[in-house]
Design a protein around this motif. Sequence first.
Motif, PDB file in Angstrom:
ATOM      1  N   LEU B 372       0.842  -1.199   0.000  1.00  0.00           N
ATOM      2  CA  LEU B 372       0.000   0.000   0.000  1.00  0.00           C
ATOM      3  C   LEU B 372       0.875   1.245   0.000  1.00  0.00           C
ATOM      4  N   GLY B 374       1.820   5.032   1.323  1.00  0.00           N
ATOM      5  CA  GLY B 374       1.898   5.534   2.688  1.00  0.00           C
ATOM      6  C   GLY B 374       0.570   6.087   3.185  1.00  0.00           C
TER       7      GLY B 374
ATOM      8  N   GLN D 364       2.398  -6.026  -6.447  1.00  0.00           N
ATOM      9  CA  GLN D 364       2.444  -4.563  -6.491  1.00  0.00           C
ATOM     10  C   GLN D 364       1.867  -4.045  -7.793  1.00  0.00           C
ATOM     11  N   GLN D 365       2.201  -4.743  -8.875  1.00  0.00           N
ATOM     12  CA  GLN D 365       1.660  -4.298 -10.160  1.00  0.00           C
ATOM     13  C   GLN D 365       0.146  -4.375 -10.146  1.00  0.00           C
TER      14      GLN D 365
HETATM   15  N1  LIG Z   1       6.411  -1.620 -10.263  1.00  0.00           N
HETATM   16  C1  LIG Z   1       5.205  -1.164  -9.931  1.00  0.00           C
HETATM   17  N2  LIG Z   1       4.240  -1.163 -10.852  1.00  0.00           N
HETATM   18  C2  LIG Z   1       3.000  -0.723 -10.525  1.00  0.00           C
HETATM   19  N3  LIG Z   1       2.650  -0.255  -9.319  1.00  0.00           N
HETATM   20  C3  LIG Z   1       3.596  -0.216  -8.391  1.00  0.00           C
HETATM   21  C4  LIG Z   1       4.916  -0.668  -8.628  1.00  0.00           C
HETATM   22  N4  LIG Z   1       5.640  -0.541  -7.506  1.00  0.00           N
HETATM   23  C5  LIG Z   1       4.786  -0.015  -6.621  1.00  0.00           C
HETATM   24  N5  LIG Z   1       3.564   0.174  -7.117  1.00  0.00           N
HETATM   25  C6  LIG Z   1       2.379   0.718  -6.395  1.00  0.00           C
HETATM   26  O1  LIG Z   1       2.676   2.008  -5.963  1.00  0.00           O
HETATM   27  C7  LIG Z   1       2.271   2.189  -4.626  1.00  0.00           C
HETATM   28  C8  LIG Z   1       3.488   2.357  -3.721  1.00  0.00           C
HETATM   29  O2  LIG Z   1       3.264   3.358  -2.834  1.00  0.00           O
HETATM   30  P1  LIG Z   1       4.320   4.474  -2.475  1.00  0.00           P
HETATM   31  O3  LIG Z   1       4.597   4.353  -1.049  1.00  0.00           O
HETATM   32  O4  LIG Z   1       5.391   4.536  -3.452  1.00  0.00           O
HETATM   33  O5  LIG Z   1       3.341   5.671  -2.749  1.00  0.00           O
HETATM   34  P2  LIG Z   1       3.535   7.174  -2.518  1.00  0.00           P
HETATM   35  O6  LIG Z   1       3.382   7.782  -3.838  1.00  0.00           O
HETATM   36  O7  LIG Z   1       4.751   7.477  -1.771  1.00  0.00           O
HETATM   37  O8  LIG Z   1       2.226   7.439  -1.682  1.00  0.00           O
HETATM   38  P3  LIG Z   1       2.079   8.052  -0.222  1.00  0.00           P
HETATM   39  O9  LIG Z   1       2.302   9.476  -0.365  1.00  0.00           O
HETATM   40  O10 LIG Z   1       0.684   7.705   0.129  1.00  0.00           O
HETATM   41  O11 LIG Z   1       3.111   7.394   0.591  1.00  0.00           O
HETATM   42  C9  LIG Z   1       1.463   1.020  -4.273  1.00  0.00           C
HETATM   43  O12 LIG Z   1       0.138   1.206  -4.516  1.00  0.00           O
HETATM   44  C10 LIG Z   1       2.078  -0.055  -5.144  1.00  0.00           C
HETATM   45  O13 LIG Z   1       1.220  -1.104  -5.290  1.00  0.00           O
END
Ligand SMILES: Nc1ncnc2c1ncn2[C@@H]1O[C@H](COP(=O)(O)OP(=O)(O)OP(=O)(O)O)[C@@H](O)[C@H]1O
Lengths: 428, 485, 318, 382
Positions: B372, B374, D364-365
């Motif tokens: 998920l 953050g 994750q994808q």
């Molecule tokens: N290779 C990938 N391909 C597609 N989706 C991805 C991939 N790697 C991560 N994700 C998705 O991206 C998100 C990762 O969250 P991340 O912590 O990077 O978000 P963020 O932009 O920092 O958000 P927040 O501000 O809420 O922390 C998840 O929903 C995850 O499933």
Amino acid sequence: MSATTVKTATPAVSEKARPRMSFAKGLLLLAGALVLISVVSALVSSGKQPAFYTITSSGQVAAALSMAVPIGLAGLGGLWAERAGVVNIGLEGMMILGTFFGAWAGYQTNPWMGVLAGVLGGAVGGLIHAIATVTFGVDHIISGVAINILALGATTYLAKRWFGPLADEGGSPKQSPSVDDIKDFTVPGLSDWLADIEKHHWFFVSDLAGLIGGLVTNISALTILAIALVVGSYFVLWKTSFGLRLRSCGENPTAAESLGVNVYLYKYAAVVTSGALAGLAGVFLALVRSHIYNEGQTGGRGYIGLAAMLFGNWRPGGLAMGAGLFGYSDALQLRNGGATVHALLLLVAIGLALLALWKLYRKNLVAAGVNAAFAAGLIVWYLASDTVPNDLVSATPYLVTLLVMAFAAQRLRMPKADGKPYRKGQGK
Amino acid sequence: MHALVGENGAGKSTLMKILYGMQRPDEGTIAIDGETVELHSPADAISRGVGMVHQHFMLADNFTVLENVTLGAEKLYGIGAKARAKIMEISDAYGLGVRPDALVEDLGVADRQRVEILKVLYRGARTLILDEPTAVLVPQEVDALFDNLRELKSEGLTVIFISHKLGEVLSVADDITVIRRGTTVASVEPSQTTPKQLAELMVGSELPSPETRESTVTDIPMLTVDGLTLCAVDADGMRRAVLDDIALTIRKGEVLGIAGVEGNGQAELVEAIMGMRTPDGGTITLDGRDISKLPTRTRREDGIGYIPEDRHRHGLLLEAPLWENRILGHVTEAPNSRRGLLDPSGARRDTERIVAEYDVRTPGIEVTAASLSGGNQQKLIIGREMSHHPKLLIAAHPTRGVDVGAQTQIWDQIREARREGLAVLLISADLDELIGLSDTLRVMYRGRLVADADPATITPEELGSAMTGAAAGHLETAEGPEEDR
Amino acid sequence: GKSDSGGGDKGVGLAFDVGGRGDHSFNDSAAKGFDKAKADFKIGGKDLTAKDGDTEADRYEKLASLAEAGYNPVIAVGYKYNASLAKAAAKYPDTNFAIVDSVVDAKNVTNLVYTENESSYLAGVAAALKSKSHKVGFIGGTSSPLIKKFAGGYKQGVLDTDPKAKVDVQWVAPDEKGFGMPDKGKDIADGMLSNGVDVIYSAAGGSGAGAIEATAGKKGAWSIGVDSDQYNDPGLAKYKHTIMTSAIKNVDVSVYEFIKSVVKDKKPLTGTQAFSLKDGGVALTYTGGFIDDIKPKIEAAKKDIIDGKIKVTDTYKD
Amino acid sequence: MTSHDTAGASASWLRRIDKERVVLAVAAPVLALAAAFLVTALVLVATGKEPFNAFSVMFDYGVKSDSMIYIANKATTYFLAGLAVAVGFRMNLFNIGIDGQYRLAAFFAAAVGGALNLPGFVQIPLIILVAMLVGAMWASIAGLLKVYRGVSEVISTIMLNSLATSLITYLLVDGRLGVLDKSTNVISTEPLPSSSHFFTIPTGSGLDPVWGFIVIAALAGIGFWFVLGRTRFGFDLRAVGRSESAAQASGVNVKRMVITSMVLSGAMAGLVGMPTVLNDTHMFTADFPSTVGFTGIAIALLGRNNPVGIALASMLWAFLERGANRLEFEGYDKEIVGVMQGVIVLCVVIAYELVRRYGLKRQQQRVGAELAAQAKKQEVAA
Ligand SMILES: Nc1ncnc2c1ncn2[C@@H]1O[C@H](COP(=O)(O)OP(=O)(O)OP(=O)(O)O)[C@@H](O)[C@H]1O
Ligand SMILES: Nc1ncnc2c1ncn2[C@@H]1O[C@H](COP(=O)(O)OP(=O)(O)OP(=O)(O)O)[C@@H](O)[C@H]1O
Ligand SMILES: [Mg+2]
Ligand SMILES: [Mg+2]
């Protein structure tokens, strides 16, 4: 709330240097121990004195040194890997590779080729560990355990094939033919002079002479190399940019990566070096401590090296002390058996009593009480017996290490990212 | 000075990481000084004069400042005296006040930020990227930072910075780019836009405000802390008080905000109330019951909800599925367990409910918490804690790193809870949030509650200066909430 | 196991203890008897080796698979095979079994045991006579009952000869690993030598080599070998001028005799065959001629033991 | 240590099973075993031995009925050792001390069993209890030292292993707790009265029985699964393993948990020697099998700290050892099996890691894709 004025608060961060077990402090402690031994041995009845003399005899010190070297080298291997963030429980296996290939090449050619081959053998073990942990990101402990199994399996298999047929030269499926000596050194003149002083059992002076004598008589070239490696590791890891980069991979690899450090490369370098050092530890066992490869020769020293590294708080000086302590107590029980270990009881009891007084002075009543109780127990044991039963004597080095760990409370400062998986480009 | 704004997960950091060579783009080009470049690694970027200060600091705690700065740039001035002199030179030139031999572990956030900037300058960067540099700074520190940045700008450096705080973006940026789900949605000039418009561009909705309307404070004390003292042995082996004679009362329906520069004992206060640290003296009373000696678990069962400051360290099991995370902290309570045994189906059902009610964006409850984002992790935690109807909610930085959309939800939930008679202990570095949500404000400085203030009248700037120890006592003579005693 | 002589009877089966062929000690000695018998009687054979960590089941499997495959007789080298051999003997009543160093009570089992305490006694006599410092040492691999038999006999021999003498007894390790630690054997010997000991008898397998090496490094000190005549050991050739004598145990002879009794004489030896000083099953060697000067005294002691005038203890207490 | 637990058996479990995950879970060990055999074959060829015959010898022999019995019995011990290690691993404690714990436990249990002559239904549980208590006490030393003195359990358990050896050697002496049979040269504890022999499961004429202790081992495995997967305590323990700080914040007393799990691990270690004592030797002899504790580490890791995995791993291990015995008989060097074991562990863990990583990326994808889809829908709706 009634505070209307700001009181002068204690500073949040004080700027004092962090206390460390400095070299000078170590020397001081050693001198204190020597004085203690001198005093006690002067006070006990003459029948018991020889047991105390052996504690500082040059033979004892020399044996302690040679027992400490393989442990220290293995520990140094552990240090290199863990400073780069890779836990290396496979040291034992890499040592085994060192003993095997060291003896194999040493027998085929000359001992120095053996050293080279053993170091290479260990390095190959390190390389496998690096591939598994760094490239494939396998849990470090699993990989280490696997390497221990693999190294043991491979060497027993090869030993049977290669050494088994060499029965006429003294080989067997479990043992290599013997290899020539590696050169050792004695400081001319000094050594004899010290030996002479030692014989007189003069208060303190003879003890000191024994100590130094042990360090300058028949010292193997590999021992000198090992000591140089401990010092050199400190220099390389803490005083060069290579070392800085390497350590940064163990503290915060993502940060290192963001500054353009090729983390994988440094981890590889560290783990391969780690294996090479463990291999050298194995070579030392095979070519200096004995002249042969012998199945089971490492006897868990890889693990003990790891323990020495933890003991030394991931620092070369500390791990040398840990290895020294273990080597010393192991040599003590081996060389002199029950009587000397019995004498040691009294010394440890006095040491603990002093520690209790110190704790009392620092108003730490619980610690003082525990120390005093242990001291009293040991003194009772000392007085109630003449010797320590032979079957228990073998426990000495393990017990001493455990007790020292338990009584010397310490704050462990392991590298922050030690043992954590790291993947390139996944920092947040 | 170019600002980049966008909601969480919009791709800001990702874009910057690409600029810094940490990630490779699938397509597109990057041009520096008009020259198209290909960046394979940070080393490439550095050699082209790009430097980056990351959203999450990239510092090794066990290293000294000197070591952190020279790492990777040893070729420039070595790692010894010459490097030290160079650091002092840069530090003096820009008034960064960095001490080369201090351990990073001992530094506060603002100091760490300066070390990060120094790191970049030391490498002779011409393009400076700052990813959310102000998220953890108090207003004074923010001002100081922007002063530094302006100085750099005047020397011809390019600064790109990212921020969720639209006010500061508008005040310092020369240009603003808004991105949303990975694409640029607008380029605006600060003079021609307002925070409201900007927020709409970012999330397509209105800019939220933490403003609390009517007061719901009752006079029934829920949490009373008295004479709380906590000593800790620091790295030098010296004992010093991290909490010094803390006294406070939170009533039902009251939000008590604690302001303070990070590292002044707020975290320790929370941990002491949670029972994660054993204080050296003082009492803690929850709803009339003395809980000072109770273990953490009992305190939680007695009705303390906890939104931790660091959700990864204290709030979640990252490798575990969501429904197991729903159990965490409440394993002894329904619907998670019955008679000592876990009730996975009960927990699963309730997790589904939380996901729906709190708008946790996830395809299911079997995915790990780590997958998920953050903000969604935070919503899950809040849902979990609120599900057990706490009497007291401890909320430490509840919206840190969360975008404006999620922020609104979280604030709404806190307000909602307060209306239902909850007592809330709020700790936040976001002073607008603190002032907006709190009924009472306290300032913490070096382990003591040194001042209090009325959120209705105080400004963030006044509060900020009190946090640096510049003022004490009651900060406004205007009528504020009653004193505790 | 190369190609076996065809037919129902495949020859001799033999299961070594840990260490196996090439241990320069009693396994090797057994191998010598086994090889000689194979050659002399032109029969086939197969030998298997135990490994560290083997359990009862593993040992039983070795014996059973030999018997099952038609090897006869089957010989187990080492007291550890005690329980598994008892079981195998019951399962294969038509196979003739033998066990070295232990006693199994079964009709088809021959027990080949040795009075190591007697030869050790003689070693003690020699040590006491040769020591100038009246301090002698004993190094045992581990404090197992078998090794205590050596230690007890040795100590008695020393004290009977020189009541003033001191015997320093030490064990290399608390477990079987003590038989494969030449470096530790060397350390122990070194410690003894620096405490004035000038004759060292070691019953410590491979660790003994270390003790012999250490002793060779000290002028005027002697070592005493064990099990086989270590003066002739190629691995110890460098130190043989200080190997005063060896307390040998002729496992090869007994193994050969046993095989012969089954294969050639078709009248298997039965029951417990104790190989003692009397029949040359154990002995003290004179190779190298270092103890020729005291030969009369040793021979006298030997005679007293054979005649029962001296009763040698078979255990040792600290 | 990464610990992966199986999702439990609730009504909706079928829904949660994901075809892809099943395929991945099966793919890893299969690929790894194939790779391991390939490597071993290469080693054999390189040293001039014919590999395929060796494998067929191992397999043919390994599936014979007496081999199966051997494997069942040996795996019982390994399984228990693996469980004992896994208890610690589940909460990130590296208990290298299983070896010392189980030997000391077996020694005292055998000594107590030999000294008493009570009815079996009293004495057998008593012996097992003594073993678990001794194992737990020995392990608790490491737990206490860790909690109160900050001594790494890695160091203390290494030291305690050697101390256990010395202690046993000291006590296993004629006149202390040992009895010496001078004719056989065997020193042991007093043999258990026959009433204290554990029941065995007959398997057919001419074949050895299967040890009854396999039942206890199975119960221990179920208990392990139940306690860790289904109780609050187990949840707390796993929580500590996954994140000590989060567990502490959730209300777990981490220090107490360290000691508790060390004690549990030690108690489980106490069981390791019991099949041998109660079903096989009926006494503790100086050559009591050692290093089983270390084998347990490999088995726990191979079995991913989960009871079913550990059971499979221990059977694989026992199978390989059985095969080794046969290989020697067929003129191969049985030492090759050591190489095989090492290669298998390495290949299996690498395969697992690759599969895990692939699965995580997929997950994750999917999360990302589904979220994007959701967002699109909202946008369209707006
Ligand atoms: N290779 C990938 N391909 C597609 N989706 C991805 C991939 N790697 C991560 N994700 C998705 O991206 C998100 C990762 O969250 P991340 O912590 O990077 O978000 P963020 O932009 O920092 O958000 P927040 O501000 O809420 O922390 C998840 O929903 C995850 O499933
Ligand atoms: N290679 C990739 N493929 C698909 N999605 C990815 C990839 N790399 C990152 N992401 C996802 O893209 C999104 C953008 O994340 P990023 O950290 O750039 O957001 P951000 O705008 O900086 O958010 P925040 O305000 O939280 O810092 C995240 O959800 C991230 O997990
Ligand atoms: Mg970001
Ligand atoms: Mg984020």
